[in-house]
Scaffold this motif. Structure first.
Motif, PDB file in Angstrom:
ATOM      1  N   GLY A  90       0.815  -1.213   0.000  1.00  0.00           N
ATOM      2  CA  GLY A  90       0.000   0.000   0.000  1.00  0.00           C
ATOM      3  C   GLY A  90       0.846   1.259   0.000  1.00  0.00           C
TER       4      GLY A  90
ATOM      5  N   THR B 188       1.021   3.682  -3.513  1.00  0.00           N
ATOM      6  CA  THR B 188       0.397   5.003  -3.413  1.00  0.00           C
ATOM      7  C   THR B 188       1.417   6.131  -3.489  1.00  0.00           C
ATOM      8  OG1 THR B 188       0.423   4.848  -0.979  1.00  0.00           O
ATOM      9  CG2 THR B 188      -1.603   4.183  -2.110  1.00  0.00           C
TER      10      THR B 188
ATOM     11  N   GLN C  77      -5.374  -4.230  -1.017  1.00  0.00           N
ATOM     12  CA  GLN C  77      -6.491  -3.349  -1.319  1.00  0.00           C
ATOM     13  C   GLN C  77      -6.862  -2.502  -0.101  1.00  0.00           C
ATOM     14  OE1 GLN C  77      -9.842  -4.850  -3.688  1.00  0.00           O
ATOM     15  NE2 GLN C  77     -11.194  -4.173  -2.056  1.00  0.00           N
ATOM     16  N   PHE C  78      -6.886  -3.140   1.071  1.00  0.00           N
ATOM     17  CA  PHE C  78      -7.216  -2.422   2.297  1.00  0.00           C
ATOM     18  C   PHE C  78      -6.212  -1.301   2.557  1.00  0.00           C
ATOM     19  CE2 PHE C  78      -6.488  -1.898   6.887  1.00  0.00           C
ATOM     20  CZ  PHE C  78      -7.746  -1.479   7.286  1.00  0.00           C
TER      21      PHE C  78
ATOM     22  N   LEU D 112      -4.057   0.061   0.435  1.00  0.00           N
ATOM     23  CA  LEU D 112      -4.075   1.071  -0.627  1.00  0.00           C
ATOM     24  C   LEU D 112      -5.097   2.156  -0.304  1.00  0.00           C
ATOM     25  CD1 LEU D 112      -3.774  -1.130  -3.841  1.00  0.00           C
ATOM     26  CD2 LEU D 112      -2.249   0.744  -3.229  1.00  0.00           C
ATOM     27  N   ARG D 113      -6.252   1.732   0.179  1.00  0.00           N
ATOM     28  CA  ARG D 113      -7.291   2.706   0.541  1.00  0.00           C
ATOM     29  C   ARG D 113      -6.875   3.524   1.756  1.00  0.00           C
ATOM     30  NH1 ARG D 113     -12.399  -1.485  -0.210  1.00  0.00           N
ATOM     31  NH2 ARG D 113     -12.566  -1.296  -2.485  1.00  0.00           N
ATOM     32  N   ARG D 114      -6.175   2.901   2.687  1.00  0.00           N
ATOM     33  CA  ARG D 114      -5.750   3.613   3.890  1.00  0.00           C
ATOM     34  C   ARG D 114      -4.711   4.685   3.577  1.00  0.00           C
ATOM     35  NH1 ARG D 114      -8.128   3.401   8.800  1.00  0.00           N
ATOM     36  NH2 ARG D 114      -6.091   3.488   9.821  1.00  0.00           N
TER      37      ARG D 114
ATOM     38  N   ALA E  26      -3.957   5.953   0.442  1.00  0.00           N
ATOM     39  CA  ALA E  26      -4.220   6.804  -0.721  1.00  0.00           C
ATOM     40  C   ALA E  26      -4.594   8.198  -0.254  1.00  0.00           C
ATOM     41  CB  ALA E  26      -5.345   6.216  -1.567  1.00  0.00           C
TER      42      ALA E  26
ATOM     43  N   SER F   3      -2.313   0.996 -12.579  1.00  0.00           N
ATOM     44  CA  SER F   3      -3.064   1.675 -11.533  1.00  0.00           C
ATOM     45  C   SER F   3      -3.348   0.694 -10.416  1.00  0.00           C
ATOM     46  CB  SER F   3      -4.403   2.184 -12.099  1.00  0.00           C
ATOM     47  OG  SER F   3      -5.227   1.084 -12.453  1.00  0.00           O
ATOM     48  N   GLU F   4      -3.796   1.223  -9.261  1.00  0.00           N
ATOM     49  CA  GLU F   4      -4.147   0.340  -8.159  1.00  0.00           C
ATOM     50  C   GLU F   4      -5.243  -0.621  -8.587  1.00  0.00           C
ATOM     51  OE1 GLU F   4      -5.279   3.162  -5.254  1.00  0.00           O
ATOM     52  OE2 GLU F   4      -3.369   4.204  -5.337  1.00  0.00           O
ATOM     53  N   GLN F   5      -6.212  -0.128  -9.375  1.00  0.00           N
ATOM     54  CA  GLN F   5      -7.305  -0.968  -9.801  1.00  0.00           C
ATOM     55  C   GLN F   5      -6.807  -2.061 -10.741  1.00  0.00           C
ATOM     56  OE1 GLN F   5      -7.392   2.359  -9.721  1.00  0.00           O
ATOM     57  NE2 GLN F   5      -8.816   2.590  -8.024  1.00  0.00           N
TER      58      GLN F   5
ATOM     59  N   HIS G  73      -7.813  -5.283  -9.154  1.00  0.00           N
ATOM     60  CA  HIS G  73      -9.128  -5.584  -9.715  1.00  0.00           C
ATOM     61  C   HIS G  73      -8.969  -6.062 -11.140  1.00  0.00           C
ATOM     62  CE1 HIS G  73     -11.055  -3.642  -6.261  1.00  0.00           C
ATOM     63  NE2 HIS G  73     -10.176  -2.686  -6.398  1.00  0.00           N
TER      64      HIS G  73
END
Length: 228
Positions: free
Chosen positions: A131, A135, A196-197, A199-201, A203, A221-223, A227
């Motif tokens: 993460g 980011t 994923q968790f 990355l959101r924290r 970003a 990209s992260e996605q 994803h």
């Protein structure tokens, strides 16, 4: 004049500093977390199965092998027309050096009561590290760039390409003497949700130039990574 606004460049410096800190903290932590999984002896992440096997065959430390393999993968970017960023080149060296440094500090562990927590902590910290360095947006690691480059060239899904690469890497590493175990399976199943968790924290809203810089460096990209 007292009302003169500061030059825009001066406002970018703290942001750039934060990104650099995230990049090198993430890469150092990635190497350290990989060392924890290797030390646990229950099976490291797929690429370190290969690194471990090559280390057994060559007598080089696993960190040095990681650097050599990362550089070799980076050469495969040339026909794929991928462009490395600062994070790409840093990834090759920092992760390997941090792994060797951490392994040198860790004592030998033999009991499952220590090895299992070591594996669990290493896996979670690897997600934290992922993460952080993604980011930071300084370009992908060599292996991520190989994945997205093959995706762009072949049109195959990222899921298929990533799975195919990692199966081939694990099989080759195992044949060379690398360890495949419950840790390898645990990592494969958990790293996506963990990354994923985190990355959101980690970003943060980024200006348009920072976003475009990832694309310009050939980075996924992260996605794209999480994803498929």
């Amino acid at each position: 004049m007292s009302g003169t606004k500061p030059h825009p460049r001066s406002r970018l410096t703290p942001r750039l500093t934060r990104r650099l800190v995230k990049l090198y903290a993430g890469l150092s932590l990635y190497g350290a977390s990989s060392a924890l999984m290797v030390s646990a002896g229950l099976g490291p992440e797929p690429w370190n199965v290969l690194n471990q096997g090559l280390s057994e065959r060559t007598g080089l430390t696993i960190g040095v092998v990681s650097i050599v393999v990362g550089a070799a993968v980076l050469l495969l970017w040339i026909p794929l027309r991928q462009r490395p960023g600062l994070g790409t080149v840093s990834n090759v060296f920092v992760c390997g050096l941090a792994m060797d440094a951490t392994l040198a500090l860790l004592p030998d562990v033999h009991t499952l009561a220590v090895r299992v927590p070591l594996l669990a902590v290493g896996t979670v910290l690897n997600g934290v590290a992922t993460g952080l360095y993604i980011t930071a947006a300084f370009g992908p690691g060599p292996r991520d760039g190989l994945m997205t480059g093959l995706h762009a060239r072949t049109g195959r899904s990222i899921r298929l390409i990533r799975t195919s690469i990692e199966v081939a890497v694990v099989a080759t590493g195992f044949a060379l003497g690398g360890t495949v175990g419950v840790g390898t399976v645990l990592y494969a199943l958990s790293i996506g949700p963990l990354a994923q968790f985190f990355l959101r924290r980690f970003a943060a809203p980024a200006p348009a130039p920072a976003t475009s810089a990832v694309v310009a460096s050939g980075g996924p990209s992260e996605q794209a990574i999480l994803h498929p």
